[in-house]
Design an enzyme around this catalytic site. Sequence first.
Site, short mmCIF file in Angstrom:
data_model
loop_
_atom_site.label_atom_id
_atom_site.label_comp_id
_atom_site.label_asym_id
_atom_site.label_seq_id
_atom_site.Cartn_x
_atom_site.Cartn_y
_atom_site.Cartn_z
CB SER A 264 -1.03 -0.02 1.04
OG SER A 264 -0.29 -0.17 2.51
CG HIS B 150 -0.82 -5.40 1.92
ND1 HIS B 150 -0.10 -5.15 3.15
CD2 HIS B 150 -0.77 -4.07 1.54
CE1 HIS B 150 0.25 -3.79 3.27
NE2 HIS B 150 -0.03 -3.17 2.15
CG HIS C 222 5.99 -8.96 7.85
ND1 HIS C 222 7.21 -8.14 7.52
CD2 HIS C 222 4.87 -8.25 8.06
CE1 HIS C 222 6.61 -6.92 7.53
NE2 HIS C 222 5.27 -6.87 7.54
NE ARG D 82 2.69 -3.51 12.42
CZ ARG D 82 2.35 -3.73 11.12
NH1 ARG D 82 1.77 -2.87 10.39
NH2 ARG D 82 2.75 -5.12 10.29
CG ASP E 119 -3.19 -7.97 9.10
OD1 ASP E 119 -3.64 -7.03 9.38
OD2 ASP E 119 -2.53 -8.14 8.09
N1 NMX Z 1 1.30 -19.87 6.02
C1 NMX Z 1 1.94 -20.88 5.31
N2 NMX Z 1 3.05 -20.68 4.25
C2 NMX Z 1 3.63 -19.32 4.56
C3 NMX Z 1 3.17 -18.28 5.42
C4 NMX Z 1 2.08 -18.80 6.15
N3 NMX Z 1 1.56 -17.71 7.09
N4 NMX Z 1 3.87 -17.10 5.32
C5 NMX Z 1 4.89 -17.56 4.35
N5 NMX Z 1 4.57 -18.89 3.82
C6 NMX Z 1 5.14 -19.65 2.71
C7 NMX Z 1 5.26 -18.64 1.45
O1 NMX Z 1 3.75 -18.50 1.03
C8 NMX Z 1 6.30 -19.08 0.53
O2 NMX Z 1 5.80 -20.38 -0.01
P1 NMX Z 1 6.22 -20.58 -1.55
O3 NMX Z 1 7.63 -20.90 -1.39
O4 NMX Z 1 5.50 -22.03 -1.83
O5 NMX Z 1 5.92 -19.76 -2.29
C9 NMX Z 1 7.32 -19.46 1.55
O6 NMX Z 1 6.80 -19.56 2.85
C10 NMX Z 1 8.36 -18.46 1.94
O7 NMX Z 1 7.69 -17.15 2.04
P2 NMX Z 1 8.40 -16.05 2.92
O8 NMX Z 1 9.64 -15.51 2.21
O9 NMX Z 1 8.53 -16.51 4.60
O10 NMX Z 1 7.38 -14.95 2.94
P3 NMX Z 1 7.02 -13.80 1.81
O11 NMX Z 1 7.78 -12.62 2.26
O12 NMX Z 1 6.94 -14.28 0.57
O13 NMX Z 1 5.44 -13.37 2.18
C11 NMX Z 1 3.63 -12.99 3.55
C12 NMX Z 1 5.15 -12.58 3.07
C13 NMX Z 1 3.14 -11.88 4.53
C14 NMX Z 1 2.91 -12.40 2.27
C15 NMX Z 1 3.37 -14.25 4.11
O14 NMX Z 1 4.06 -14.38 5.36
C16 NMX Z 1 1.81 -14.73 4.08
O15 NMX Z 1 1.38 -15.11 3.17
N6 NMX Z 1 1.29 -14.68 5.42
C17 NMX Z 1 0.01 -15.01 5.34
C18 NMX Z 1 -0.89 -13.70 4.95
C19 NMX Z 1 -0.73 -12.61 5.79
O16 NMX Z 1 -0.71 -12.55 7.06
N7 NMX Z 1 -0.54 -11.43 5.63
C20 NMX Z 1 -0.47 -10.13 6.20
C21 NMX Z 1 1.00 -9.30 6.13
C22 NMX Z 1 0.92 -8.01 7.00
N8 NMX Z 1 -0.03 -7.01 6.42
O17 NMX Z 1 -0.97 -6.39 6.96
O18 NMX Z 1 0.33 -6.67 5.10
C1 MLT Z 2 2.33 -3.50 6.39
O1 MLT Z 2 1.85 -3.06 7.64
O2 MLT Z 2 2.30 -2.85 5.47
C2 MLT Z 2 2.42 -5.01 6.52
O3 MLT Z 2 2.90 -5.56 7.65
C3 MLT Z 2 3.23 -5.59 5.30
C4 MLT Z 2 4.48 -5.11 5.01
O4 MLT Z 2 5.29 -4.34 5.84
O5 MLT Z 2 5.13 -5.54 4.19
#
Ligand code: NMX
Ligand code: MLT
Length: 435
Positions: A242, A272, A318, A327, A373
């Site tokens: 964002s 996100h 994350h 947070r 979240d």
């Molecule tokens: N559950 C299952 N698998 C996960 C999770 C999770 N919570 N987090 C990461 N992974 C997987 C990810 O999908 C990836 O799989 P693949 O190799 O098959 O593509 C692998 O672990 C490596 O990912 P990371 O490097 O640890 O995470 P990345 O930086 O790519 O993504 C998020 C960060 C936040 C998108 C990821 O952790 C996620 O999808 N979390 C769940 C959704 C979430 O809570 N999002 C909110 C973030 C905060 N916000 O408000 O924005």
């Molecule tokens: C945010 O607050 O924007 C989320 O934690 C996602 C991020 O920092 O990548």
Amino acid sequence: AKSLKDTFAAKLPEELEKIKKLRKDYGSKVVGEVTLDQVYGGARGIKSLVWEGSVLDSEEGIRFRGKTIPECQEVLPKAEGGSEPLPEGLFWLLLTGEVPSEQQVRDLSAEWAARSDLPKFVEELIDRCPSDLHPMAQFSLAVTALEHGSEFAKAYAKGINKKEYWGYTFEDSMNLIAKLPNVASRIYRNVYKDGKVAAIQKDKDYSFNLANQLGFGENKDFIELMRLYLTIHTDHEGGNVSAHTTHLVGSALSSPYLSLSAGLQGLAGPLHGLANQEVLNWLQEMKKTIGNDLSDESIKKYLWDTLHGGRVVPGYGHAVLRKTDPRYVSQREFALKHLPDDPMFKLVSQVYKIAPGVLTEHGKTKNPYPNVDAHSGVLLQYYGLTEASYYTVLFGVSRALGVLPQLIIDRAYGMPIERPKSLDSKSFAKLVGAQ
Ligand code: NMX
Ligand code: MLT
């Protein structure tokens, strides 16, 4: 008391001078190198953005202008009788780097209340949205429509000097933020309630008004929750979707309305900001599936079922953080103070004990700990705001207070249009010397 605009303007020449000197003396210094994996890996870790409001440390979490969340809770002005910081103060801090006085924050509350009216056509536009259009789509639509009142766009069309960009961006940002409680509450009242929205009370703070317009103005604790919520969701440095989107779109000199609207559309994605909605639905689904036996073992199995189903555990992991999100911690502390016996809070706490171990054993995510979240929805549902599909709108209201200060700063710095270089895979292969 000195106004926010005057405070920012007074500091600007010195800030510009510092950056000019830094670039003159060190402009050709190398700040990092980029691997092929980073290019294919979502640009993770590449230092390529300037973002003044906050910096995220992977272990410690966010600092707003150098201050941790507990430090902000300590030093930022509070409402009378309240103990959480007013987000108005954080906005001031993010834009200027200074902690405002009580009076400056009271003045800012009054200024936002005074600018809060919506044009009639925007009210009608929101009212005409079908109630099954996602609240985030309605939200970004309304923010786009507010572009109609953009002072920046009008001034640009007339032809203004670059040096004047930030002043108009400031006015647009103030007007836009001021109108968000009216926009957000109208969406909520239309979709889930009777469509009636209370008027802004001009002598009250921003969070009181938002809480009151949503229909929770009688509940002091909910208002306090809004103050905390709107403070901690503002800013998370510049690379999140964002913030980066708002900055990117703004770099084309699109108005603050169009820039924020684009940012909100990114926030609406499930990886996100939409994750807060996903978390509550996931917890409720867990309760439905497991029934009343919420033993550690059954939660563990549910976590594995989620992972084996090829889904992510929402609220965990994350892109930058490698520890529990501060947070999350501040919301947990709020819950321990106000709702220690709530069954859903207890469930969140129980998941917090189990999920990091499961995610570590699963071995994929680089961060097995909860993010912001994982906790927010549980606090909102406790006070009766149970409609999870609405939660990301509140995140968006707060995020506006974080990304718009940087847009003002971008314009004040004269930042250029953002335009990184891309190559096709063939060219990258050649670049790394692949056979
Ligand atoms: N559950 C299952 N698998 C996960 C999770 C999770 N919570 N987090 C990461 N992974 C997987 C990810 O999908 C990836 O799989 P693949 O190799 O098959 O593509 C692998 O672990 C490596 O990912 P990371 O490097 O640890 O995470 P990345 O930086 O790519 O993504 C998020 C960060 C936040 C998108 C990821 O952790 C996620 O999808 N979390 C769940 C959704 C979430 O809570 N999002 C909110 C973030 C905060 N916000 O408000 O924005
Ligand atoms: C945010 O607050 O924007 C989320 O934690 C996602 C991020 O920092 O990548």
